[in-house]
Design a protein around this motif. Structure first.
Motif, mmCIF file in Angstrom:
data_model
loop_
_atom_site.group_PDB
_atom_site.id
_atom_site.type_symbol
_atom_site.label_atom_id
_atom_site.label_comp_id
_atom_site.label_asym_id
_atom_site.label_seq_id
_atom_site.Cartn_x
_atom_site.Cartn_y
_atom_site.Cartn_z
ATOM 1 N N MET D 1 1.178 -0.977 0.289
ATOM 2 C CA MET D 1 0.395 0.333 0.002
ATOM 3 C C MET D 1 0.725 1.318 -0.228
ATOM 4 N N PRO D 4 -1.116 8.219 0.159
ATOM 5 C CA PRO D 4 -1.330 9.720 -1.495
ATOM 6 C C PRO D 4 0.075 10.853 -0.756
ATOM 7 N N ILE D 68 -8.872 17.867 -8.149
ATOM 8 C CA ILE D 68 -9.494 16.211 -8.206
ATOM 9 C C ILE D 68 -8.515 14.913 -7.846
ATOM 10 N N TYR D 69 -7.513 16.087 -8.925
ATOM 11 C CA TYR D 69 -6.132 14.441 -9.177
ATOM 12 C C TYR D 69 -4.600 15.321 -9.405
ATOM 13 N N ILE D 70 -3.508 14.231 -8.967
ATOM 14 C CA ILE D 70 -2.311 14.643 -8.989
ATOM 15 C C ILE D 70 -1.732 13.545 -9.596
ATOM 16 N N SER D 71 -1.546 13.803 -10.798
ATOM 17 C CA SER D 71 -0.705 12.734 -11.739
ATOM 18 C C SER D 71 0.576 12.686 -11.816
ATOM 19 N N PRO D 72 1.337 12.418 -10.955
ATOM 20 C CA PRO D 72 2.783 12.060 -10.370
ATOM 21 C C PRO D 72 3.725 11.799 -12.461
ATOM 22 N N TYR E 33 -4.799 4.446 0.329
ATOM 23 C CA TYR E 33 -5.789 5.801 0.275
ATOM 24 C C TYR E 33 -5.298 6.233 1.975
ATOM 25 N N MET E 38 -10.290 9.960 3.150
ATOM 26 C CA MET E 38 -10.423 8.900 1.827
ATOM 27 C C MET E 38 -9.390 9.728 0.747
ATOM 28 N N ASN E 39 -8.774 10.185 0.434
ATOM 29 C CA ASN E 39 -7.531 10.625 -0.533
ATOM 30 C C ASN E 39 -7.177 8.797 -1.334
ATOM 31 N N VAL E 41 -4.556 6.738 -4.076
ATOM 32 C CA VAL E 41 -3.749 6.655 -4.849
ATOM 33 C C VAL E 41 -3.974 5.600 -5.675
ATOM 34 N N LYS E 59 0.006 6.604 -12.414
ATOM 35 C CA LYS E 59 -0.196 6.542 -11.249
ATOM 36 C C LYS E 59 -0.909 8.052 -11.041
ATOM 37 N N LEU E 60 -2.395 8.293 -10.040
ATOM 38 C CA LEU E 60 -3.120 8.671 -9.680
ATOM 39 C C LEU E 60 -3.452 9.282 -8.362
ATOM 40 N N ILE E 61 -3.087 10.535 -7.841
ATOM 41 C CA ILE E 61 -3.413 10.217 -6.375
ATOM 42 C C ILE E 61 -5.209 10.869 -6.389
ATOM 43 N N VAL E 62 -5.514 10.928 -5.921
ATOM 44 C CA VAL E 62 -7.199 11.528 -6.160
ATOM 45 C C VAL E 62 -7.919 12.403 -4.514
ATOM 46 N N ARG E 63 -8.112 13.357 -5.111
ATOM 47 C CA ARG E 63 -8.514 13.588 -3.843
ATOM 48 C C ARG E 63 -10.620 13.185 -2.860
ATOM 49 N N GLY E 64 -10.525 12.644 -1.953
ATOM 50 C CA GLY E 64 -12.013 12.341 -1.507
ATOM 51 C C GLY E 64 -12.792 13.358 -1.655
ATOM 52 N N ASP E 65 -13.035 14.893 -0.817
ATOM 53 C CA ASP E 65 -13.325 15.606 -1.711
ATOM 54 C C ASP E 65 -14.130 15.156 -3.041
ATOM 55 N N ASN E 66 -14.042 14.811 -3.763
ATOM 56 C CA ASN E 66 -14.805 14.679 -5.098
ATOM 57 C C ASN E 66 -15.114 14.017 -4.940
ATOM 58 N N ILE E 67 -15.078 12.836 -4.495
ATOM 59 C CA ILE E 67 -15.824 11.480 -4.464
ATOM 60 C C ILE E 67 -17.504 11.194 -4.694
ATOM 61 N N ARG F 63 -19.717 8.206 -0.362
ATOM 62 C CA ARG F 63 -19.730 8.964 0.285
ATOM 63 C C ARG F 63 -21.115 10.047 1.030
#
Lengths: 72, 72, 72, 72, 72, 72, 72
Positions: D1, D4, D68-72, E33, E38-39, E41, E59-67, F63
């Protein structure tokens, strides 16, 4: 200087205009409020949408979240 | 450096422009504020919507939530 | 690594672009900020809406809530 | 795991795509971030609106709120 | 009873659908996560807008806020 | 008086309707929830958009943020 | 002065109108609430959208977030 909550408290039992987001307005007698949410209790409240009267309520609990301004 | 709340305090009793979301603007004398919400009390306040004058209020409690800027 | 607030602090007294939601932009000298809200004080600030200049303000308190980015 | 914030930290000094609400995107080198807001500092950042390049910034402080997202 | 975070944890390393506000959807392998935001990856993530594939991210970090929801 | 969370708990393992903002609705078996966010786990969940069935999910983490009501 | 939560409590077992954002309204018997979220439990609740009846629910958990007002 007059703090917002002090003015709100001084407005109790008087008629106030409460403007919400979306062109909704309530006009009634301020009967109560809470801190820090600024939820209000209005008596004999008219409900106006874009200045047109839509309804009347004996009592109303208005959530503070949607309030733009209170005009005593 | 001038902190936002220090400038707000220094603006008391002066005329300010308060811009809200949605093209709504208030112009009045800053009579009070609270911390940290930045709720304001305005006196002799004009209400403008997209720069057109819509109303006048002796006193106004403006919730800080909807404020975009305050121009002293 | 440069932390956001450190860069903000280093930008004091320099000209910054502050982009808000809704196509609104302020260009002015960064005169102050607070933590953690990132409310800003701008001096000699131009207000642009969709890149068209709409107004000028000697001083401006901009609430952090509506800010998308600050470009030093 | 992989948490983020650990991935965010591992992405420092690399090029990232930062997608915001409203079809706005920034592409730049990740120079810093803070916790828990996830405010970011980007270097040499292109600003794209609906995939069309709108501007370039040497440095940018992007508030985490709108991401919304960060894509590395 | 299965708590949301327990199901999220059990979904690690499996393919998930993540639905956001505004008709945006990500399909990828859940790699991490955080709590309580709840952000997420995601790995090998497809980005869909109104069910049309718009992009692919390692890879993507998705912020939990918008889910809106996560479907394991 | 029946508190919201007590009713939610009593609804476990029963079929519920979950209405979200934007005309989205889920109908499924309530398998779990958390406090205070009111995030939910639904099993065998149908997804409806403006009352038209759009999809089916074995399990769903919804959510709490976007929920308007839960009907047991 | 009557505090909002005191009036809400006094309204238990009575019929209330609950107005939400977006023209949605519930009319039902107030069976419970919680503090500080003001989530509600309604019994025998009619659901109205722009004053047109759309549905009926035996029981309903309404999240406080979306509430504009409660009229006892």
């Amino acid at each position: 200087m007059e703090k917002p909550l002090k003015l709100l408290h001084a407005s109790l039992n008087g008629r106030v205009i409460v403007e919400l987001r979306g062109g909704v307005e309530y006009q009634g007698v301020l009967d109560g409020y809470d801190v820090p949410h600024m939820n209000l209790v209005l008596k004999n409240a008219d409900e106006l949408v874009h200045t047109i009267k839509k309804g009347k309520h004996d009592k109303l609990i208005v959530r503070g979240d949607n309030i733009i301004y209170i005009s005593p």
